[in-house]
Scaffold this motif. Structure first.
Motif, mmCIF file in Angstrom:
data_model
loop_
_atom_site.group_PDB
_atom_site.id
_atom_site.type_symbol
_atom_site.label_atom_id
_atom_site.label_comp_id
_atom_site.label_asym_id
_atom_site.label_seq_id
_atom_site.Cartn_x
_atom_site.Cartn_y
_atom_site.Cartn_z
ATOM 1 N N LYS A 187 0.845 -1.189 0.000
ATOM 2 C CA LYS A 187 0.000 0.000 0.000
ATOM 3 C C LYS A 187 0.884 1.244 0.000
ATOM 4 N N THR A 188 0.298 2.372 -0.346
ATOM 5 C CA THR A 188 1.036 3.639 -0.428
ATOM 6 C C THR A 188 1.676 3.998 0.905
ATOM 7 N N LYS A 189 0.948 3.782 1.982
ATOM 8 C CA LYS A 189 1.463 4.106 3.305
ATOM 9 C C LYS A 189 2.716 3.285 3.625
ATOM 10 N N GLU A 190 2.702 2.008 3.269
ATOM 11 C CA GLU A 190 3.861 1.135 3.494
ATOM 12 C C GLU A 190 5.065 1.606 2.682
ATOM 13 N N VAL A 191 4.807 2.014 1.439
ATOM 14 C CA VAL A 191 5.898 2.476 0.567
ATOM 15 C C VAL A 191 6.559 3.710 1.174
ATOM 16 N N TRP A 192 5.768 4.668 1.639
ATOM 17 C CA TRP A 192 6.321 5.889 2.242
ATOM 18 C C TRP A 192 7.107 5.559 3.514
ATOM 19 N N LYS A 193 6.579 4.655 4.309
ATOM 20 C CA LYS A 193 7.261 4.257 5.542
ATOM 21 C C LYS A 193 8.616 3.626 5.228
ATOM 22 N N ASN A 194 8.631 2.703 4.270
ATOM 23 C CA ASN A 194 9.885 2.043 3.884
ATOM 24 C C ASN A 194 10.868 3.034 3.272
ATOM 25 N N THR A 195 10.347 3.985 2.485
ATOM 26 C CA THR A 195 11.207 5.001 1.883
ATOM 27 C C THR A 195 11.863 5.843 2.969
ATOM 28 N N LEU A 196 11.108 6.228 3.958
ATOM 29 C CA LEU A 196 11.636 7.022 5.062
ATOM 30 C C LEU A 196 12.711 6.244 5.819
ATOM 31 N N VAL A 197 12.471 4.976 6.056
ATOM 32 C CA VAL A 197 13.458 4.143 6.752
ATOM 33 C C VAL A 197 14.759 4.073 5.944
ATOM 34 N N VAL A 198 14.645 3.908 4.641
ATOM 35 C CA VAL A 198 15.830 3.822 3.786
ATOM 36 C C VAL A 198 16.609 5.133 3.823
ATOM 37 N N ILE A 199 15.914 6.261 3.744
ATOM 38 C CA ILE A 199 16.591 7.564 3.763
ATOM 39 C C ILE A 199 17.307 7.785 5.092
ATOM 40 N N VAL A 200 16.673 7.436 6.196
ATOM 41 C CA VAL A 200 17.296 7.595 7.509
ATOM 42 C C VAL A 200 18.542 6.717 7.623
ATOM 43 N N VAL A 201 18.447 5.480 7.174
ATOM 44 C CA VAL A 201 19.605 4.573 7.233
ATOM 45 C C VAL A 201 20.744 5.107 6.365
ATOM 46 N N ILE A 202 20.422 5.621 5.190
ATOM 47 C CA ILE A 202 21.452 6.174 4.307
ATOM 48 C C ILE A 202 22.139 7.356 4.977
ATOM 49 N N LEU A 203 21.378 8.232 5.623
ATOM 50 C CA LEU A 203 21.966 9.379 6.306
ATOM 51 C C LEU A 203 22.877 8.940 7.449
ATOM 52 N N ILE A 204 22.435 7.971 8.226
ATOM 53 C CA ILE A 204 23.251 7.493 9.348
ATOM 54 C C ILE A 204 24.556 6.876 8.839
ATOM 55 N N VAL A 205 24.464 6.023 7.843
ATOM 56 C CA VAL A 205 25.667 5.390 7.287
ATOM 57 C C VAL A 205 26.578 6.446 6.658
ATOM 58 N N GLY A 206 25.989 7.440 5.997
ATOM 59 C CA GLY A 206 26.780 8.514 5.398
ATOM 60 C C GLY A 206 27.552 9.298 6.443
ATOM 61 N N VAL A 207 26.904 9.611 7.566
ATOM 62 C CA VAL A 207 27.575 10.342 8.642
ATOM 63 C C VAL A 207 28.697 9.494 9.238
ATOM 64 N N ILE A 208 28.455 8.215 9.408
ATOM 65 C CA ILE A 208 29.490 7.328 9.953
ATOM 66 C C ILE A 208 30.689 7.269 9.002
ATOM 67 N N ILE A 209 30.434 7.109 7.724
ATOM 68 C CA ILE A 209 31.535 7.049 6.748
ATOM 69 C C ILE A 209 32.277 8.381 6.700
ATOM 70 N N PHE A 210 31.540 9.501 6.770
ATOM 71 C CA PHE A 210 32.177 10.817 6.788
ATOM 72 C C PHE A 210 33.090 10.942 8.007
ATOM 73 N N GLY A 211 32.607 10.513 9.169
ATOM 74 C CA GLY A 211 33.411 10.597 10.391
ATOM 75 C C GLY A 211 34.685 9.767 10.298
ATOM 76 N N ILE A 212 34.554 8.565 9.797
ATOM 77 C CA ILE A 212 35.733 7.702 9.643
ATOM 78 C C ILE A 212 36.719 8.313 8.661
ATOM 79 N N ASP A 213 36.200 8.822 7.549
ATOM 80 C CA ASP A 213 37.057 9.441 6.537
ATOM 81 C C ASP A 213 37.789 10.646 7.110
ATOM 82 N N ARG A 214 37.069 11.479 7.841
ATOM 83 C CA ARG A 214 37.665 12.683 8.420
ATOM 84 C C ARG A 214 38.750 12.308 9.430
ATOM 85 N N ALA A 215 38.464 11.328 10.282
ATOM 86 C CA ALA A 215 39.432 10.899 11.288
ATOM 87 C C ALA A 215 40.699 10.348 10.636
ATOM 88 N N LEU A 216 40.526 9.526 9.618
ATOM 89 C CA LEU A 216 41.700 8.967 8.929
ATOM 90 C C LEU A 216 42.493 10.065 8.220
#
Length: 156
Positions: free
Chosen positions: A62-91
């Protein structure tokens, strides 16, 4: 009683359909399939037809499920991006620190070497100057002695 006759008749009809041989046209089609179709467009058409039939069997979210899953994917991408940025900056900072440390040691070694060279040059200059001064004083003394001897000779 009428119902029983209808049930018997329906059962007989289904038995007759099962017992019947396939028609000649059906046999012909099956023989053609066994030989293999030579037209690639028919095979492609059959492929897309099967894809469409499989697509109809899928339970779409359903549309509601698609939006929920999309939001989860975007949040996970942002978290992983911040983690990779932090590791890159530290190195990167670590590598810069190591390079700076290496340059400081090289500069310190070069400075120490330059100071040692300068001290050795200074000592050499001092000893040369002292030797030159000693030679000049010896030369001056000799000149004075020579002049005094000449004066004494001239007076005699």
């Amino acid at each position: 009683m009428a119902e029983e006759k209808k049930a018997k008749k329906t059962a007989e009809q289904s038995d007759n359909k099962a017992d019947k041989k396939p028609s000649k046209s059906v046999e012909k089609k099956s023989k053609d399939k066994k030989k293999g179709s030579k037209n690639p467009f028919k095979a492609i058409g059959a492929f897309f037809k099967s894809v469409r039939s499989e697509g109809k069997k899928v339970t779409w979210p359903k549309t509601k499920e698609v939006w929920k899953n999309t939001l989860v994917v975007i949040v996970v991408i942002l978290i992983v991006g911040v983690i990779i940025f932090g590791i890159d900056r530290a190195l990167s900072e670590g590598v810069k620190g190591i390079k700076k440390l290496a340059e400081n040691k090289t500069t310190t070694a070069a400075t120490t070497e330059a100071q040692t060279t300068a001290e050795a040059l200074e000592e050499a200059t001092e000893s040369t100057t002292a030797a030159a001064e000693g030679a000049e004083s010896t030369t001056a003394a000799e000149t004075d002695t020579t002049a005094a001897a000449e004066t004494t000779d001239a007076a005699d």
